[in-house]
Scaffold this active site. Structure first.
Site, PDB file in Angstrom:
ATOM      1  N   THR A 108       0.840  -1.200   0.000  1.00  0.00           N
ATOM      2  CA  THR A 108       0.000   0.000   0.000  1.00  0.00           C
ATOM      3  C   THR A 108       0.877   1.253   0.000  1.00  0.00           C
ATOM      4  OG1 THR A 108      -1.900  -1.072   0.997  1.00  0.00           O
ATOM      5  CG2 THR A 108      -1.649   1.268   1.471  1.00  0.00           C
ATOM      6  N   HIS A 126      -7.570 -10.566  -1.908  1.00  0.00           N
ATOM      7  CA  HIS A 126      -6.987 -10.226  -0.603  1.00  0.00           C
ATOM      8  C   HIS A 126      -7.878 -10.814   0.495  1.00  0.00           C
ATOM      9  CE1 HIS A 126      -4.922  -8.357   2.581  1.00  0.00           C
ATOM     10  NE2 HIS A 126      -4.801  -7.125   2.129  1.00  0.00           N
ATOM     11  N   ASN A 185      -4.805 -10.258   6.526  1.00  0.00           N
ATOM     12  CA  ASN A 185      -4.513  -9.019   7.266  1.00  0.00           C
ATOM     13  C   ASN A 185      -5.703  -8.325   7.919  1.00  0.00           C
ATOM     14  OD1 ASN A 185      -1.917  -9.554   6.612  1.00  0.00           O
ATOM     15  ND2 ASN A 185      -1.737  -8.027   4.997  1.00  0.00           N
ATOM     16  N   TYR A 210      -8.824  -7.929   6.971  1.00  0.00           N
ATOM     17  CA  TYR A 210      -9.829  -7.257   6.144  1.00  0.00           C
ATOM     18  C   TYR A 210     -11.057  -8.166   5.958  1.00  0.00           C
ATOM     19  CZ  TYR A 210      -6.117  -3.906   5.695  1.00  0.00           C
ATOM     20  OH  TYR A 210      -5.145  -2.988   6.007  1.00  0.00           O
ATOM     21  N   ASN A 246      -4.671  -5.622  12.254  1.00  0.00           N
ATOM     22  CA  ASN A 246      -5.984  -4.982  12.251  1.00  0.00           C
ATOM     23  C   ASN A 246      -6.951  -5.559  13.295  1.00  0.00           C
ATOM     24  OD1 ASN A 246      -5.792  -2.829  10.307  1.00  0.00           O
ATOM     25  ND2 ASN A 246      -5.454  -4.438   8.783  1.00  0.00           N
TER      26      ASN A 246
HETATM   27  C1  8OZ Z   1      -0.355  -1.086   5.149  1.00  0.00           C
HETATM   28  C2  8OZ Z   1      -1.156   0.042   5.261  1.00  0.00           C
HETATM   29  C3  8OZ Z   1      -2.453   0.011   4.824  1.00  0.00           C
HETATM   30  C4  8OZ Z   1      -2.959  -1.153   4.270  1.00  0.00           C
HETATM   31  C5  8OZ Z   1      -2.449  -4.866   4.144  1.00  0.00           C
HETATM   32  C6  8OZ Z   1      -3.468  -3.485   2.477  1.00  0.00           C
HETATM   33  O1  8OZ Z   1      -1.896  -4.952   5.243  1.00  0.00           O
HETATM   34  C7  8OZ Z   1      -2.729  -3.532   3.560  1.00  0.00           C
HETATM   35  C8  8OZ Z   1      -2.175  -2.293   4.169  1.00  0.00           C
HETATM   36  C9  8OZ Z   1      -0.870  -2.244   4.607  1.00  0.00           C
HETATM   37  O2  8OZ Z   1      -2.789  -5.878   3.524  1.00  0.00           O
END
Ligand code: 8OZ
Length: 367
Positions: free
Chosen positions: A27, A176, A179, A181, A236
């Site tokens: 990112t 994806h 992480n 999400y 996250n």
């Molecule tokens: C760093 C900052 C914001 C998003 C991920 C898409 O960790 C990200 C991400 C990484 O998969």
């Protein structure tokens, strides 16, 4: 000069990669108006085209899927046009490139959402942690649980994004599912408290990820579809599942049945220790019939060891690719690596983006 497997070609579905290095999705928050990739991204990715495979920064499949400012999308005509310039430049240099399809789920803020609504998630549980919006780090907003009736349109957004990716000239897409999400939020019992067919049992929690996968495969073909998972990352604020091994063994069996071209695994804590929690990655490797991409804190020695042992087919490097456009050449010749500058990772322009020197440029500058 190294003669390790890392520098041997690899056949990935219909394409032949010139070596076994992969540029991990990174990112960079430099999209321009309309969340179109920055024109500088053309140069940035082309500079790194000697990687066996480039995976783009995570790119949202819809406005609802966005969680940070200035991340590019793959849902509008303008975005497709912007990405086409990137894929053309990479292909002109003999490289190959997949785009990472992203929906952040609850890791977002109302300021980024359609009509300033709440971000969506499997369950209305707020993530402790920050996202980046309005030029500052901001607490994530409280999400709302997706209605069952909204799930088909969500899957449709992934399908259309995959179609757009092919129109933009990508060699394939990476779903994806890592992480913390959306797709991982559904998979883990810590973030999914649903009582319908998308919550509860492992089968139910894996359902969305597998349905999204099927929709993308049907649209563009399994040999152009990969996926990224991170079975035990704490990223996250997603607490590790109560039984990550059983969960991800089941998921990977399902992904393998779809004949996906690759499985990209963040081993350990994303950007952190590889051994933060016990997990048997060899079990995934054994279950998955396509290519296995290992990722997280690999250096040359570990990459060579893992490839030689047959524990992975390809190795993805993240931060080293930010600061070394010619990473492959540097690894091959045992040369020193440029250090990445964390201050220029997210947002800004050419500085820390397209201005890291190759070995040849560094030599020239020293003369
Ligand atoms: C760093 C900052 C914001 C998003 C991920 C898409 O960790 C990200 C991400 C990484 O998969």
């Amino acid at each position: 000069m190294s003669t390790s497997k890392l520098f041997e070609p690899y056949k990935l579905g219909p394409i032949t990669l010139s070596n076994r290095t992969v540029m991990a999705p990174l990112t960079r928050n430099r999209a321009i108006a309309g969340l179109v990739p920055n024109p500088l991204a053309v140069e940035y990715y082309a500079q790194r085209a000697s990687a066996g495979l480039l995976i783009t920064e995570a790119s949202q499949i819809s406005q609802q899927g966005q969680g940070y400012q200035d991340t590019p999308g793959i849902y509008s005509k303008e975005q497709i046009g912007g990405w086409k310039k990137v894929t053309d430049a990479v292909h002109a240099k003999g490289g190959h490139i997949f785009i990472q399809l992203w929906h952040v789920g609850r890791i977002s803020h109302t300021d980024l959402q359609p009509n300033n609504g709440k971000p969506v998630a499997p369950s209305a549980i707020r993530a402790k942690g920050k996202t980046y919006v309005n030029n500052t780090f901001t607490e994530t907003s409280e999400p709302r649980a997706l209605e069952l009736s909204e799930i088909p349109e969500l899957i449709e957004d992934y399908r259309v994004a995959a179609k757009n990716a092919i129109e933009a000239g990508f060699d394939g897409v990476e779903i994806h599912a890592a992480n913390g999400y959306l797709l991982e939020q559904f998979a883990r019992d810590s973030t999914n408290k649903r009582t319908d067919e998308y919550g509860g049992s492992i089968e139910n929690r894996a359902r969305l990820m597998l349905e999204v996968t099927k929709a993308v495969v049907k649209e563009i073909g399994a040999d152009r579809t990969g996926i990224r998972i991170s079975p035990v990352t704490p990223a996250n604020d997603a607490a590790i599942d109560s039984d990550p091994q059983k969960l991800f063994d089941y998921i990977v069996d399902g992904l393998s049945a779809e004949k996906l071209v690759y499985l990209h695994v963040v081993e350990g804590a994303t950007g952190g220790p590889r051994d933060n929690a016990p997990f048997d990655y060899a079990s995934l490797r054994k279950r998955f019939k396509g290519a296995y991409i290992g990722n997280n804190a690999y250096d040359l020695a570990l990459a060579e060891k893992v490839l030689a042992a047959g524990e992975a087919d390809l190795i993805a490097f993240g931060k080293p690719f930010i600061s070394n456009p010619d990473l492959v050449e540097r690894l091959k010749t045992g040369s020193a690596l440029n250090k990445p500058d964390q201050a220029t990772f997210y947002g800004g322009g050419a500085k820390g983006y397209t201005d890291y020197p190759t070995l040849a440029e560094a030599r020239q500058a020293a003369e």
